[in-house]
Design an enzyme around this catalytic site. Structure first.
Site, PDB file in Angstrom:
ATOM      1  N   HIS A  63       0.811  -1.221   0.000  1.00 42.13           N
ATOM      2  CA  HIS A  63       0.000   0.000   0.000  1.00 42.13           C
ATOM      3  C   HIS A  63       0.843   1.269   0.000  1.00 42.13           C
ATOM      4  O   HIS A  63       1.885   1.345   0.650  1.00 42.13           O
ATOM      5  CB  HIS A  63      -1.045  -0.018   1.111  1.00 42.13           C
ATOM      6  CG  HIS A  63      -0.554   0.049   2.520  1.00 42.13           C
ATOM      7  ND1 HIS A  63      -0.352   1.243   3.174  1.00 42.13           N
ATOM      8  CD2 HIS A  63      -0.252  -0.918   3.416  1.00 42.13           C
ATOM      9  CE1 HIS A  63       0.043   1.000   4.426  1.00 42.13           C
ATOM     10  NE2 HIS A  63       0.128  -0.300   4.592  1.00 42.13           N
ATOM     11  N   ASP A 176       5.738   2.017   6.976  1.00 41.03           N
ATOM     12  CA  ASP A 176       4.468   1.309   6.773  1.00 41.03           C
ATOM     13  C   ASP A 176       3.647   2.159   5.799  1.00 41.03           C
ATOM     14  O   ASP A 176       3.032   3.123   6.212  1.00 41.03           O
ATOM     15  CB  ASP A 176       3.757   1.128   8.113  1.00 41.03           C
ATOM     16  CG  ASP A 176       2.368   0.524   7.964  1.00 41.03           C
ATOM     17  OD1 ASP A 176       2.047   0.048   6.869  1.00 41.03           O
ATOM     18  OD2 ASP A 176       1.598   0.561   8.942  1.00 41.03           O
ATOM     19  N   GLU A 206      -5.209   1.710   2.384  1.00 37.67           N
ATOM     20  CA  GLU A 206      -5.118   0.539   3.273  1.00 37.67           C
ATOM     21  C   GLU A 206      -5.365   0.945   4.718  1.00 37.67           C
ATOM     22  O   GLU A 206      -6.041   0.250   5.466  1.00 37.67           O
ATOM     23  CB  GLU A 206      -3.734  -0.115   3.141  1.00 37.67           C
ATOM     24  CG  GLU A 206      -3.617  -1.482   3.815  1.00 37.67           C
ATOM     25  CD  GLU A 206      -3.158  -1.434   5.271  1.00 37.67           C
ATOM     26  OE1 GLU A 206      -3.108  -2.499   5.907  1.00 37.67           O
ATOM     27  OE2 GLU A 206      -2.853  -0.337   5.783  1.00 37.67           O
ATOM     28  N   GLU A 207      -4.818   2.084   5.098  1.00 40.12           N
ATOM     29  CA  GLU A 207      -4.841   2.506   6.500  1.00 40.12           C
ATOM     30  C   GLU A 207      -6.234   2.870   7.007  1.00 40.12           C
ATOM     31  O   GLU A 207      -6.441   3.055   8.192  1.00 40.12           O
ATOM     32  CB  GLU A 207      -3.876   3.683   6.720  1.00 40.12           C
ATOM     33  CG  GLU A 207      -2.398   3.363   6.476  1.00 40.12           C
ATOM     34  CD  GLU A 207      -1.807   2.411   7.506  1.00 40.12           C
ATOM     35  OE1 GLU A 207      -2.511   2.001   8.445  1.00 40.12           O
ATOM     36  OE2 GLU A 207      -0.621   2.073   7.360  1.00 40.12           O
ATOM     37  N   HIS A 317       3.454   3.729  12.414  1.00 43.05           N
ATOM     38  CA  HIS A 317       2.436   4.783  12.579  1.00 43.05           C
ATOM     39  C   HIS A 317       2.951   5.933  13.444  1.00 43.05           C
ATOM     40  O   HIS A 317       2.170   6.623  14.095  1.00 43.05           O
ATOM     41  CB  HIS A 317       1.120   4.221  13.152  1.00 43.05           C
ATOM     42  CG  HIS A 317       0.409   3.308  12.203  1.00 43.05           C
ATOM     43  ND1 HIS A 317      -0.940   3.034  12.294  1.00 43.05           N
ATOM     44  CD2 HIS A 317       0.848   2.614  11.123  1.00 43.05           C
ATOM     45  CE1 HIS A 317      -1.286   2.201  11.316  1.00 43.05           C
ATOM     46  NE2 HIS A 317      -0.223   1.920  10.612  1.00 43.05           N
TER      47      HIS A 317
HETATM   48 ZN   LIG Z   1       0.631  -1.098   6.490  1.00 44.63          ZN
END
Ligand SMILES: [Zn+2]
Length: 353
Positions: A63, A176, A206-207, A317
């Protein structure tokens, strides 16, 4: 592998729904290595590399989006209230520098909060909720904010540059899943003769709930799918060993289960077998929280054998993600070998005796 590309990918802003800059960057790096390149209605970037078998389709998804903020209100004094795009722990927000994307370019801001001196003791021990935080970007009025180009609907991301901490350890804001995007770019560059046709999908949103991947999987209808991720590494002080999901430096994490998916067993066993045969270090990931694009992909159409392979990343994150470049190298190596060793969909099909 070219670390400069990982650096560029980490630094470029791209919260959910606003992945345009990431997509442009990835398209630039993959276009010379693929047979087809397209963008779908949601913004997923789909790169196709032909194999010997046109109808044997393998999808690998990474992603493009990162967790971010969206400005929802600006007050008369020029302070901007925001909402989170994706899972952000409010404890890490106060004091952060952010980059606001505007039509006039990027504007720097900081996340402000009430000074500790005038905060009652019982309040100080609690996290300030996102609703009570705001971005201070130097505007002195709403009018001035608008003049600067900052308005409701603008998105912002952590303002943090990629850096090398030591020989193998690097830190940056969006590993990420830009590390997954980076691995996928490298895989496209390195694979030569393959049997399946490879669909490298750089997904959106995606998140906020694995939104892009499902649509792409529906359109492609692959025989199997692997989500590439930067995943939770919790090999840090004060985390009990029973909660250490993955460890940095111990190789790619092959996922057996998370709350959104149980890996298709034949695929999982195949991936482990390839790692063993090629003597690539790996770890089995058993997650009782979180999820990946595979969570959506495996339930698409009549079911798609899926799982995820991840680079362990500490502090995901947050602006200070951390990873080991050896894990990245080993993840690329593993993926290349996996695609090379896939000869037929029957390799991962369930059978009855
Ligand atoms: Zn991810």
């Amino acid at each position: 592998m070219d670390i400069e590309i990982l650096k560029e990918l980490s630094n470029v802003p791209g919260p959910p729904g606003f992945e345009d800059k990431v997509r442009e960057l990835i398209a630039k790096y993959v276009k010379d290595y693929v047979d087809e390149l397209s963008v779908d209605n949601l913004g997923n970037l789909i790169a196709v590399k032909y194999g010997k078998e046109k109808d044997f389709k393998v999808m690998i998804a990474a992603h493009m989006d990162e967790v971010g903020l969206l400005i929802r209100f600006i007050d008369n004094n020029g302070f901007a209230k925001f909402m989170a795009l994706g899972g952000i722990d409010p404890r890490i927000l106060p004091g952060q520098r952010v980059l606001i994307a505007t039509e006039k370019g990027y504007i720097r801001g900081i996340i402000g909060f009430k000074p500790p001196h005038i905060t009652p003791a019982e309040e100080r021990s609690k996290a300030t909720s996102i609703k009570d935080l705001y971005i201070d970007f130097g505007a002195r009025s709403l009018e001035e904010a608008y003049k600067m180009g900052v308005k409701e609907g603008c998105v912002a991301v952590f303002d943090r540059d990629f850096q090398k901490l030591s020989d193998k350890i690097v830190t940056g804001k969006a590993f990420d899943d830009r590390v997954g995007c980076f691995v996928l770019i490298e895989v496209l560059k390195q694979i030569k003769k393959i049997t399946p046709t490879l669909y490298a999908v750089f997904t959106v949103q995606e998140e906020v709930g694995l939104r892009g991947a499902g649509v792409a999987a529906y359109a492609i209808d692959p025989d199997l799918a692997i989500a590439l991720e930067g995943t939770v590494a919790a090999d840090t002080p004060e985390v009990p060993s029973s909660d250490v999901i993955t460890k940095v430096g111990k190789g790619p994490a092959i996922r057996l289960i998370d709350p959104t998916m149980i890996a298709q067993r034949k695929l999982f066993e195949f991936l482990v077998k390839v790692a063993e045969e090629e003597k690539i270090p790996y770890q089995v990931q058993i997650s009782y929280a979180g999820g990946t694009d595979a969570g959506k992909i495996h339930l698409t159409k009549k079911g798609i054998p899926s799982t995820a392979i991840s680079v362990p990343v500490r502090y995901i994150h947050t602006p200070c993600c951390l990873l080991n470049l050896e894990d990245v190298e080993n993840t690329i190596k593993l993926l290349v070998k996996i695609v090379e060793k896939l000869k037929s969909p029957t390799q991962i099909k369930y059978t009855i005796s």
